[in-house]
Design a protein around this motif. Structure first.
Motif, PDB file in Angstrom:
ATOM      1  N   VAL A 244       5.654  37.193   6.839  1.00 19.82           N
ATOM      2  CA  VAL A 244       5.754  37.107   5.385  1.00 19.82           C
ATOM      3  C   VAL A 244       4.371  36.847   4.807  1.00 19.82           C
ATOM      4  CG1 VAL A 244       6.693  35.768   3.471  1.00 19.82           C
ATOM      5  CG2 VAL A 244       8.153  36.345   5.412  1.00 19.82           C
ATOM      6  N   GLY A 245       3.991  37.664   3.790  1.00 16.69           N
ATOM      7  CA  GLY A 245       2.680  37.538   3.197  1.00 16.69           C
ATOM      8  C   GLY A 245       2.736  37.089   1.746  1.00 16.69           C
ATOM      9  N   GLU A 246       2.002  37.788   0.887  1.00 16.46           N
ATOM     10  CA  GLU A 246       1.872  37.367  -0.501  1.00 16.46           C
ATOM     11  C   GLU A 246       3.122  37.701  -1.309  1.00 16.46           C
ATOM     12  OE1 GLU A 246      -0.369  40.838  -2.875  1.00 16.46           O
ATOM     13  OE2 GLU A 246      -1.565  40.048  -1.201  1.00 16.46           O
ATOM     14  N   ARG A 247       3.272  37.023  -2.444  1.00 21.65           N
ATOM     15  CA  ARG A 247       4.425  37.202  -3.319  1.00 21.65           C
ATOM     16  C   ARG A 247       4.371  38.573  -3.987  1.00 21.65           C
ATOM     17  NH1 ARG A 247       8.377  33.803  -5.950  1.00 21.65           N
ATOM     18  NH2 ARG A 247       9.754  35.293  -6.989  1.00 21.65           N
ATOM     19  N   ASN A 248       5.490  39.267  -3.976  1.00 21.12           N
ATOM     20  CA  ASN A 248       5.620  40.560  -4.642  1.00 21.12           C
ATOM     21  C   ASN A 248       5.795  40.332  -6.148  1.00 21.12           C
ATOM     22  OD1 ASN A 248       5.823  43.327  -4.904  1.00 21.12           O
ATOM     23  ND2 ASN A 248       7.684  43.533  -3.674  1.00 21.12           N
ATOM     24  N   ALA A 249       5.606  41.392  -6.927  1.00 28.86           N
ATOM     25  CA  ALA A 249       5.701  41.272  -8.383  1.00 28.86           C
ATOM     26  C   ALA A 249       7.154  41.397  -8.848  1.00 28.86           C
ATOM     27  CB  ALA A 249       4.834  42.330  -9.059  1.00 28.86           C
ATOM     28  N   VAL A 250       8.017  40.563  -8.271  1.00 28.11           N
ATOM     29  CA  VAL A 250       9.417  40.472  -8.679  1.00 28.11           C
ATOM     30  C   VAL A 250       9.711  38.994  -8.917  1.00 28.11           C
ATOM     31  CG1 VAL A 250      10.116  40.483  -6.240  1.00 28.11           C
ATOM     32  CG2 VAL A 250      11.816  40.872  -8.020  1.00 28.11           C
ATOM     33  N   SER A 251      10.378  38.696 -10.030  1.00 28.09           N
ATOM     34  CA  SER A 251      10.605  37.293 -10.382  1.00 28.09           C
ATOM     35  C   SER A 251      11.961  37.116 -11.039  1.00 28.09           C
ATOM     36  CB  SER A 251       9.506  36.800 -11.334  1.00 28.09           C
ATOM     37  OG  SER A 251       9.524  37.549 -12.537  1.00 28.09           O
ATOM     38  N   CYS A 252      12.433  35.884 -11.007  1.00 28.21           N
ATOM     39  CA  CYS A 252      13.708  35.524 -11.639  1.00 28.21           C
ATOM     40  C   CYS A 252      13.429  34.962 -13.023  1.00 28.21           C
ATOM     41  CB  CYS A 252      14.445  34.505 -10.770  1.00 28.21           C
ATOM     42  SG  CYS A 252      15.994  33.905 -11.485  1.00 28.21           S
ATOM     43  N   GLY A 253      13.908  35.667 -14.063  1.00 26.17           N
ATOM     44  CA  GLY A 253      13.671  35.236 -15.430  1.00 26.17           C
ATOM     45  C   GLY A 253      14.583  34.127 -15.890  1.00 26.17           C
ATOM     46  N   SER A 254      15.762  34.049 -15.300  1.00 28.61           N
ATOM     47  CA  SER A 254      16.730  33.003 -15.657  1.00 28.61           C
ATOM     48  C   SER A 254      17.938  33.147 -14.747  1.00 28.61           C
ATOM     49  CB  SER A 254      17.166  33.126 -17.129  1.00 28.61           C
ATOM     50  OG  SER A 254      17.857  34.353 -17.345  1.00 28.61           O
ATOM     51  N   ILE A 255      18.841  32.166 -14.810  1.00 31.71           N
ATOM     52  CA  ILE A 255      20.124  32.283 -14.122  1.00 31.71           C
ATOM     53  C   ILE A 255      21.243  32.109 -15.142  1.00 31.71           C
ATOM     54  CG2 ILE A 255      19.285  31.541 -11.868  1.00 31.71           C
ATOM     55  CD1 ILE A 255      20.458  28.768 -12.424  1.00 31.71           C
ATOM     56  N   GLU A 256      22.396  32.681 -14.821  1.00 35.21           N
ATOM     57  CA  GLU A 256      23.545  32.609 -15.727  1.00 35.21           C
ATOM     58  C   GLU A 256      24.276  31.277 -15.550  1.00 35.21           C
ATOM     59  OE1 GLU A 256      23.816  34.822 -17.895  1.00 35.21           O
ATOM     60  OE2 GLU A 256      22.592  36.435 -17.066  1.00 35.21           O
ATOM     61  N   HIS A 257      24.851  30.792 -16.640  1.00 34.99           N
ATOM     62  CA  HIS A 257      25.685  29.587 -16.614  1.00 34.99           C
ATOM     63  C   HIS A 257      27.127  30.064 -16.720  1.00 34.99           C
ATOM     64  CE1 HIS A 257      22.060  27.178 -16.984  1.00 34.99           C
ATOM     65  NE2 HIS A 257      21.652  28.060 -17.879  1.00 34.99           N
ATOM     66  N   LYS A 258      27.900  29.857 -15.654  1.00 32.99           N
ATOM     67  CA  LYS A 258      29.132  30.600 -15.461  1.00 32.99           C
ATOM     68  C   LYS A 258      30.364  29.704 -15.469  1.00 32.99           C
ATOM     69  CE  LYS A 258      27.799  32.101 -11.420  1.00 32.99           C
ATOM     70  NZ  LYS A 258      26.513  31.439 -11.173  1.00 32.99           N
ATOM     71  N   MET A 259      31.512  30.367 -15.555  1.00 32.72           N
ATOM     72  CA  MET A 259      32.815  29.706 -15.493  1.00 32.72           C
ATOM     73  C   MET A 259      33.073  29.138 -14.100  1.00 32.72           C
ATOM     74  SD  MET A 259      36.435  31.638 -16.160  1.00 32.72           S
ATOM     75  CE  MET A 259      38.039  30.897 -15.784  1.00 32.72           C
ATOM     76  N   GLY A 260      32.640  29.861 -13.070  1.00 26.90           N
ATOM     77  CA  GLY A 260      32.870  29.448 -11.693  1.00 26.90           C
ATOM     78  C   GLY A 260      31.714  29.877 -10.815  1.00 26.90           C
ATOM     79  N   ILE A 261      31.928  29.855  -9.507  1.00 29.55           N
ATOM     80  CA  ILE A 261      30.901  30.124  -8.485  1.00 29.55           C
ATOM     81  C   ILE A 261      29.536  29.576  -8.915  1.00 29.55           C
ATOM     82  CG2 ILE A 261      32.070  32.016  -7.311  1.00 29.55           C
ATOM     83  CD1 ILE A 261      30.208  33.976  -8.869  1.00 29.55           C
TER      84      ILE A 261
END
Length: 590
Positions: A244-261
């Motif tokens: 595993v090397g450097e971080r790729n240009a993919v990122s998480c902008g946010s997560i959903e706040h859900k009813m379950g799971i």
């Protein structure tokens, strides 16, 4: 909440007695010998142990804590990373993976039982290895040898995980509308730009790398679904030695706040020139992704079954312990009240749960065998037949098992009364968690339309006839002593066949006919398929009757299914035959 205990006796009954998997799979060259010497029993036993001891205890705490997001990083609830490492050390993420790349090599029929266990123990937890297994399958079936060598071993090992990136804000069911683009780069790589939403396991802290399978368009892509390609985009780039090397240009902008799971991270993923590698042929990405999705849709159906099983175990334990009211014949001698298990309505709910769970387990196991035959069969005709059955039954197993799963979890909640509504016993969480299974991987309404309009209508009824002919063949071959189950089964088959013919005739003049009937039709199909499964289980139980209580209980549940649940098809058929006219109202009247 009652402790979870994997239903190993029922699983063994299906595998060894009803479907006779060890002997049948011995005839498949690629699987010959893989289930010898009690291997399957040992695998299921250990899976039951780890899911009960390690995964299940985190179900409630994971729901209460949920995932958190800060500065692009997602943290899973306390205990999840340690539990995932323990799960990975057992090799469970690679249970169905190719041994050439570090997998166990188990057929889907075994993997399906393990999926039920982990999802019953903790659905949020189970989603992480489920998406990984699906991604591995797509890479294995469509990826280059270089991609397989680089990515499959650490994914099967559980050090890396996978995700499936399809949905965009403007493109859900209609994936032809996606806008994410892939531009050619250096070294056979591409640069991906776009945003994906509702991505399960898109970011988390369980593994050292996450391998995203992303649908995107190449610059020369034709419009619509025929212009979609599939790309492998790692969270961290991987060097020539697999490190595993450097971080790729993919990122998480946010997560959903859900009813379950809530302990499953559902992410918004941003691709800002991320490095990706083509999987399969250009513009053929949707076909490659459907390799993964067909397995995932069976997996989602199994999720509904799993939650129904967990709810049943809790409800049964409560019904045996909770003393309230007197039974129909008066209270047990010397006591002022009885356990609520004596009350007919409580038994109705528990038997409904039991019949739907065991019918669903048999049906999902049956579909898993068809997937195995389609993948490993040596006879071309048998492979083609299995592929046709998989195409027909995939929407049924996804939608019907999850619809019945929600009904079952609600029954379990109802058995507990007020205690089912509060958090202590965990029943309300199962209801909330189960609700998503009817929505993701294609809503159940879309599954119903796929079944009726595309699979049944598109084949002019031939696919449906393939399945009903098998049922008739079973009855003809095993009619002796089976009349109490065979007669109503054949009646249900005949009604399904007549309904299918009538609907296809209606569709010639009414463009709304199939859409108006699709959900009810899928349910008629599902109840009929369960009746076939119950007849097969009853046939086997009759041979074992008198040897143990298990066979007697199985026959009693079969009789309940045919007496109280299969007749539901009558009202569904009446609703369908009323036609589409009642739906044709002015939009202003809504």
């Amino acid at each position: 909440m009652a402790d979870y205990c994997a239903p190993l006796c029922d699983m063994r009954f299906l595998l060894n007695d009803v479907f006779r998997i060890p002997s049948r799979y011995a005839e498949l060259p690629k699987l010959a010998g893989i289930l010898d010497d009690g291997i399957a029993d040992a695998i299921l036993e250990e899976a039951g142990r780890i899911t009960a001891a390690v995964v299940a205890p985190l179900n409630r705490s994971g729901d209460e804590e949920g995932c958190s997001w800060q500065d692009g990083k997602v943290t899973t609830p306390a205990g999840f990373p340690e539990a995932y490492r323990a799960y990975a050390q057992g090799g469970w993420p690679g249970v169905g993976g190719d041994p050439a790349f570090g997998g166990m090599g188990m057929p889907k029929v075994i993997a399906a039982q393990i999926e039920e266990m982990v999802n019953a123990a903790n659905l949020s937890f189970g989603l992480y290895p489920m998406l990984t297994a699906g991604a591995c399958l797509a890479i294995h079936m469509h990826g280059s040898e270089a991609l397989k060598q680089a990515y499959l071993p650490p994914m099967h090992e559980g050090r890396w995980s996978g995700s499936m990136c399809l949905t965009e804000p403007q493109a859900g069911t209609e994936l032809g509308l996606i806008k994410t683009r892939a531009e050619p780069g250096a070294d056979a790589a591409f640069r991906l730009y776009g945003t994906k939403i509702f991505i399960t396991g898109g970011e988390h802290d369980l593994t050292e790398n996450i391998v995203h399978l992303v649908l995107a368009r190449l610059p020369d892509a034709p419009p619509g679904p025929k212009g979609i390609s599939l790309f492998l985009v790692p969270k961290f780039l991987v060097d020539a030695d697999g490190r595993v090397g450097e971080r790729n240009a993919v990122s998480c902008g946010s997560i959903e706040h859900k009813m379950g799971i809530k302990a499953s991270s559902t992410c918004v993923m941003n691709f800002d020139g991320a490095t990706g590698y083509l999987v399969g042929e250009p513009h053929r990405g949707l076909a490659a992704m459907f390799t993964m999705m067909n397995y995932e849709r069976l997996g989602v159906g199994i999720q509904g079954l799993a939650l129904g099983e967990r709810s049943y175990q809790t409800a049964l334990a409560y019904a045996r312990e909770r003393v309230q009211g007197k039974g129909p014949g008066g209270a047990t001698a010397g006591k002022g009240a009885d356990p609520i298990l004596v009350h007919p309505d409580v038994r109705r709910m528990l038997l409904t749960m039991k019949a739907l769970n065991e019918g669903g387990r048999a049906f999902s196991t049956y579909v898993a065998t068809q997937l195995d035959i389609a993948r490993y069969g040596s006879d071309a005709a048998l492979r083609e037949r299995a592929e046709s059955l998989v195409a027909l039954l995939t929407p049924v197993v996804k939608a019907f098992l999850t619809d019945m799963g929600l009904e079952t979890t609600v029954h379990g909640q109802q058995v507990l009364g007020g205690h089912g509504y509060v958090r202590e016993w965990g029943q309300e969480q199962l209801v909330r968690d189960c609700r998503i299974t009817q929505i993701y991987e294609g809503t159940n309404g879309i599954q119903a339309l796929d079944l009726l309009a595309r699979k049944v209508g598109g084949s002019a009824g031939a696919l449906c006839s393939l399945f009903t002919a098998e049922i008739r063949g079973f009855v003809d071959a095993d009619a002796d002593g089976l009349a109490e189950f065979a007669d109503p089964l054949i009646e249900a088959v005949q009604q399904l066949e007549e309904l299918t013919t009538w609907l296809l005739e209606q569709a010639r003049t009414d463009p709304d006919a199939l859409g108006a009937a699709s959900v009810e039709y899928l349910h008629v199909f599902g109840y009929t398929a369960y009746a076939y499964m119950w007849a097969r289980m009853a046939r086997t139980a009759l041979d074992l009757q008198g040897q143990d209580e298990f066979a007697s209980a199985k026959l009693a549940t079969a009789r309940f299914y045919f007496a109280r649940l299969l007749p539901r098809t009558a009202s569904l058929i009446a609703s369908i035959r009323s036609g589409s006219g009642s739906l044709k109202v002015d939009e202003a009247w809504f």
